[in-house]
Scaffold this motif. Sequence first.
Motif, PDB file in Angstrom:
ATOM      1  N   SER A  26       0.717   7.849 -63.178  1.00  0.00           N
ATOM      2  CA  SER A  26       1.442   8.510 -62.614  1.00  0.00           C
ATOM      3  C   SER A  26       1.545   7.823 -60.839  1.00  0.00           C
ATOM      4  CB  SER A  26       0.165   9.130 -62.609  1.00  0.00           C
ATOM      5  OG  SER A  26      -0.520   8.181 -62.501  1.00  0.00           O
ATOM      6  N   LYS A  27       1.396   6.778 -60.853  1.00  0.00           N
ATOM      7  CA  LYS A  27       1.523   5.286 -60.015  1.00  0.00           C
ATOM      8  C   LYS A  27       2.828   6.177 -59.757  1.00  0.00           C
ATOM      9  CE  LYS A  27       0.173   1.255 -57.808  1.00  0.00           C
ATOM     10  NZ  LYS A  27       1.686   1.132 -57.095  1.00  0.00           N
ATOM     11  N   ALA A  28       4.487   5.566 -60.876  1.00  0.00           N
ATOM     12  CA  ALA A  28       5.133   6.037 -60.333  1.00  0.00           C
ATOM     13  C   ALA A  28       6.179   6.971 -59.701  1.00  0.00           C
ATOM     14  CB  ALA A  28       6.589   5.861 -61.729  1.00  0.00           C
ATOM     15  N   ILE A  29       5.031   7.807 -59.730  1.00  0.00           N
ATOM     16  CA  ILE A  29       5.337   9.308 -59.141  1.00  0.00           C
ATOM     17  C   ILE A  29       4.747   9.283 -57.994  1.00  0.00           C
ATOM     18  CG2 ILE A  29       4.824  12.001 -59.233  1.00  0.00           C
ATOM     19  CD1 ILE A  29       4.469  11.270 -61.712  1.00  0.00           C
ATOM     20  N   SER A  30       3.394   8.716 -57.606  1.00  0.00           N
ATOM     21  CA  SER A  30       2.707   8.243 -56.472  1.00  0.00           C
ATOM     22  C   SER A  30       3.812   7.551 -55.571  1.00  0.00           C
ATOM     23  CB  SER A  30       1.922   8.969 -56.419  1.00  0.00           C
ATOM     24  OG  SER A  30       1.217   7.445 -57.438  1.00  0.00           O
ATOM     25  N   ASP A  31       3.711   6.298 -56.003  1.00  0.00           N
ATOM     26  CA  ASP A  31       4.616   5.607 -54.976  1.00  0.00           C
ATOM     27  C   ASP A  31       6.062   6.241 -54.346  1.00  0.00           C
ATOM     28  OD1 ASP A  31       1.692   4.307 -55.182  1.00  0.00           O
ATOM     29  OD2 ASP A  31       3.231   1.989 -56.560  1.00  0.00           O
ATOM     30  N   ASN A  32       6.648   6.855 -55.096  1.00  0.00           N
ATOM     31  CA  ASN A  32       8.342   7.154 -54.773  1.00  0.00           C
ATOM     32  C   ASN A  32       7.728   8.184 -53.922  1.00  0.00           C
ATOM     33  OD1 ASN A  32      10.184   5.285 -55.820  1.00  0.00           O
ATOM     34  ND2 ASN A  32       8.934   5.628 -57.730  1.00  0.00           N
ATOM     35  N   ILE A  33       7.286   9.441 -54.280  1.00  0.00           N
ATOM     36  CA  ILE A  33       6.483  10.767 -53.232  1.00  0.00           C
ATOM     37  C   ILE A  33       5.920   9.903 -52.247  1.00  0.00           C
ATOM     38  CG2 ILE A  33       5.111  12.358 -52.716  1.00  0.00           C
ATOM     39  CD1 ILE A  33       5.858  13.331 -55.281  1.00  0.00           C
ATOM     40  N   VAL A  48      -1.330  13.573 -59.569  1.00  0.00           N
ATOM     41  CA  VAL A  48      -0.357  13.402 -58.012  1.00  0.00           C
ATOM     42  C   VAL A  48      -0.348  14.974 -56.778  1.00  0.00           C
ATOM     43  CG1 VAL A  48       2.363  13.467 -57.210  1.00  0.00           C
ATOM     44  CG2 VAL A  48       0.717  11.866 -58.968  1.00  0.00           C
ATOM     45  N   MET A  49      -0.604  16.092 -57.740  1.00  0.00           N
ATOM     46  CA  MET A  49      -0.539  17.124 -56.593  1.00  0.00           C
ATOM     47  C   MET A  49      -1.712  17.121 -55.608  1.00  0.00           C
ATOM     48  SD  MET A  49       1.092  19.878 -59.450  1.00  0.00           S
ATOM     49  CE  MET A  49      -0.121  20.577 -60.223  1.00  0.00           C
ATOM     50  N   GLU A  50      -2.834  16.577 -56.762  1.00  0.00           N
ATOM     51  CA  GLU A  50      -3.941  16.919 -56.026  1.00  0.00           C
ATOM     52  C   GLU A  50      -3.642  15.798 -54.693  1.00  0.00           C
ATOM     53  OE1 GLU A  50      -7.771  15.235 -58.434  1.00  0.00           O
ATOM     54  OE2 GLU A  50      -7.030  17.419 -59.337  1.00  0.00           O
ATOM     55  N   GLU A  51      -3.202  14.736 -54.894  1.00  0.00           N
ATOM     56  CA  GLU A  51      -2.902  13.648 -53.709  1.00  0.00           C
ATOM     57  C   GLU A  51      -1.992  14.536 -52.665  1.00  0.00           C
ATOM     58  OE1 GLU A  51      -1.356   9.000 -53.589  1.00  0.00           O
ATOM     59  OE2 GLU A  51      -2.121  10.119 -55.807  1.00  0.00           O
ATOM     60  N   PHE A  52      -1.023  14.945 -53.029  1.00  0.00           N
ATOM     61  CA  PHE A  52      -0.449  15.539 -52.009  1.00  0.00           C
ATOM     62  C   PHE A  52      -0.457  17.187 -52.246  1.00  0.00           C
ATOM     63  CE2 PHE A  52       1.587  11.485 -53.535  1.00  0.00           C
ATOM     64  CZ  PHE A  52       1.601  10.670 -52.707  1.00  0.00           C
ATOM     65  N   PRO A  53      -1.236  17.856 -51.397  1.00  0.00           N
ATOM     66  CA  PRO A  53      -1.429  19.105 -51.875  1.00  0.00           C
ATOM     67  C   PRO A  53      -0.700  20.121 -50.935  1.00  0.00           C
ATOM     68  CG  PRO A  53      -3.517  18.274 -50.613  1.00  0.00           C
ATOM     69  CD  PRO A  53      -2.510  17.369 -51.513  1.00  0.00           C
ATOM     70  N   ASP A  54       0.156  18.814 -50.305  1.00  0.00           N
ATOM     71  CA  ASP A  54       1.172  20.457 -49.450  1.00  0.00           C
ATOM     72  C   ASP A  54       2.107  19.910 -49.921  1.00  0.00           C
ATOM     73  OD1 ASP A  54      -1.076  21.156 -47.471  1.00  0.00           O
ATOM     74  OD2 ASP A  54      -0.906  19.236 -46.202  1.00  0.00           O
ATOM     75  N   ILE A  55       2.465  19.885 -50.215  1.00  0.00           N
ATOM     76  CA  ILE A  55       4.387  19.520 -51.232  1.00  0.00           C
ATOM     77  C   ILE A  55       4.262  20.714 -52.211  1.00  0.00           C
ATOM     78  CG2 ILE A  55       5.788  18.196 -51.913  1.00  0.00           C
ATOM     79  CD1 ILE A  55       4.927  15.887 -51.642  1.00  0.00           C
ATOM     80  N   PRO A  56       5.744  21.889 -51.581  1.00  0.00           N
ATOM     81  CA  PRO A  56       5.904  22.669 -52.696  1.00  0.00           C
ATOM     82  C   PRO A  56       5.931  21.543 -54.113  1.00  0.00           C
ATOM     83  CG  PRO A  56       6.945  23.123 -50.519  1.00  0.00           C
ATOM     84  CD  PRO A  56       6.379  21.516 -50.737  1.00  0.00           C
ATOM     85  N   TYR A  86       0.980  19.485 -75.304  1.00  0.00           N
ATOM     86  CA  TYR A  86      -0.705  19.956 -75.806  1.00  0.00           C
ATOM     87  C   TYR A  86      -1.923  19.441 -75.568  1.00  0.00           C
ATOM     88  CZ  TYR A  86       4.253  21.850 -77.120  1.00  0.00           C
ATOM     89  OH  TYR A  86       6.037  22.933 -77.292  1.00  0.00           O
ATOM     90  N   GLY A  87      -2.889  20.709 -75.160  1.00  0.00           N
ATOM     91  CA  GLY A  87      -3.600  20.832 -75.249  1.00  0.00           C
ATOM     92  C   GLY A  87      -4.544  20.637 -73.257  1.00  0.00           C
ATOM     93  N   ILE A  88      -3.509  20.063 -72.575  1.00  0.00           N
ATOM     94  CA  ILE A  88      -4.135  20.316 -70.994  1.00  0.00           C
ATOM     95  C   ILE A  88      -4.125  21.670 -71.116  1.00  0.00           C
ATOM     96  CG2 ILE A  88      -3.300  19.068 -68.569  1.00  0.00           C
ATOM     97  CD1 ILE A  88      -1.228  17.054 -70.628  1.00  0.00           C
ATOM     98  N   VAL A  89      -5.288  21.113 -69.897  1.00  0.00           N
ATOM     99  CA  VAL A  89      -5.687  22.649 -69.723  1.00  0.00           C
ATOM    100  C   VAL A  89      -5.404  22.492 -68.554  1.00  0.00           C
ATOM    101  CG1 VAL A  89      -8.091  24.312 -68.519  1.00  0.00           C
ATOM    102  CG2 VAL A  89      -8.032  22.503 -70.652  1.00  0.00           C
ATOM    103  N   ILE A  90      -4.392  23.972 -67.578  1.00  0.00           N
ATOM    104  CA  ILE A  90      -3.556  23.593 -66.526  1.00  0.00           C
ATOM    105  C   ILE A  90      -4.744  24.552 -65.502  1.00  0.00           C
ATOM    106  CG2 ILE A  90      -1.986  24.767 -65.588  1.00  0.00           C
ATOM    107  CD1 ILE A  90      -0.229  24.209 -67.971  1.00  0.00           C
ATOM    108  N   PRO A  91      -5.652  23.904 -64.681  1.00  0.00           N
ATOM    109  CA  PRO A  91      -6.099  24.637 -62.891  1.00  0.00           C
ATOM    110  C   PRO A  91      -5.862  26.204 -62.733  1.00  0.00           C
ATOM    111  CG  PRO A  91      -6.090  22.244 -62.978  1.00  0.00           C
ATOM    112  CD  PRO A  91      -5.052  22.690 -63.782  1.00  0.00           C
ATOM    113  N   ASN A  92      -6.599  26.991 -62.367  1.00  0.00           N
ATOM    114  CA  ASN A  92      -6.271  28.524 -62.107  1.00  0.00           C
ATOM    115  C   ASN A  92      -5.396  28.487 -60.803  1.00  0.00           C
ATOM    116  OD1 ASN A  92      -7.094  29.638 -64.646  1.00  0.00           O
ATOM    117  ND2 ASN A  92      -9.649  29.987 -63.303  1.00  0.00           N
ATOM    118  N   ASN A  93      -5.785  27.141 -60.194  1.00  0.00           N
ATOM    119  CA  ASN A  93      -5.635  27.025 -58.948  1.00  0.00           C
ATOM    120  C   ASN A  93      -3.791  26.444 -58.812  1.00  0.00           C
ATOM    121  OD1 ASN A  93      -5.856  24.182 -59.166  1.00  0.00           O
ATOM    122  ND2 ASN A  93      -6.066  23.734 -57.713  1.00  0.00           N
ATOM    123  N   VAL A  94      -3.656  26.137 -59.961  1.00  0.00           N
ATOM    124  CA  VAL A  94      -2.307  26.036 -59.590  1.00  0.00           C
ATOM    125  C   VAL A  94      -1.271  25.771 -61.109  1.00  0.00           C
ATOM    126  CG1 VAL A  94      -2.494  23.246 -58.903  1.00  0.00           C
ATOM    127  CG2 VAL A  94      -2.525  23.678 -61.861  1.00  0.00           C
TER     128      VAL A  94
END
Length: 170
Positions: free
Chosen positions: A13-20, A45-53, A63-71
């Motif tokens: 995940s650091k690869a994504i957050s560092d580049n964002i 990463v979405m939690e770290e940068f909540p204001d980006i579309p 598979y098997g990852i629960v996607i939170p209702n808010n996203v």
Amino acid sequence: MKILVFSDSHGKSKAISDNIRLHLNNDGVDHVFFLGDGLRDFLSVMEEFPDIPYNFVPGNCDYGIVIPNNVKDRMSLGPITVGNKKFLIMHGHMHEVKKTYQRAVDYAIDMGADILLFGHTHWAFDETLDGSFGGHVRAINPGSCGSSINPTYALINIVGGQVVCGFGQV
């Protein structure tokens, strides 16, 4: 308009957050797409940068990852208009992109997309491809931001209605 596209982070995940963060600190980020295989990484990463579309799709390793209702509304099934372009996003495994891009290209054209974004192959790619029954679509694969060999992501700029794509090294 600046769009970042990530895929196949596989636990990095650091690869994504560092580049964002890098692009936010320079001249901003207007939209982020994630194309699967590391959805747990991207959710953090979405939690770290909540204001980006952002929009995302799961990959074959998600598979098997629960996607939170808010996203859940950011998980994409059809074309998404960003700027003046329609993007169809997919991981690519369901369209067998490791064998050929044709099924994915034909599907994107059928869905009315201008640009097809897909992952799964771990190879950065940008080319306009013809459909089997006419039409064409710009097909872009950001590569794998989690690759240990050549980690990449795609940077798309829409300027004056024109799409310019480049690839960044993670």
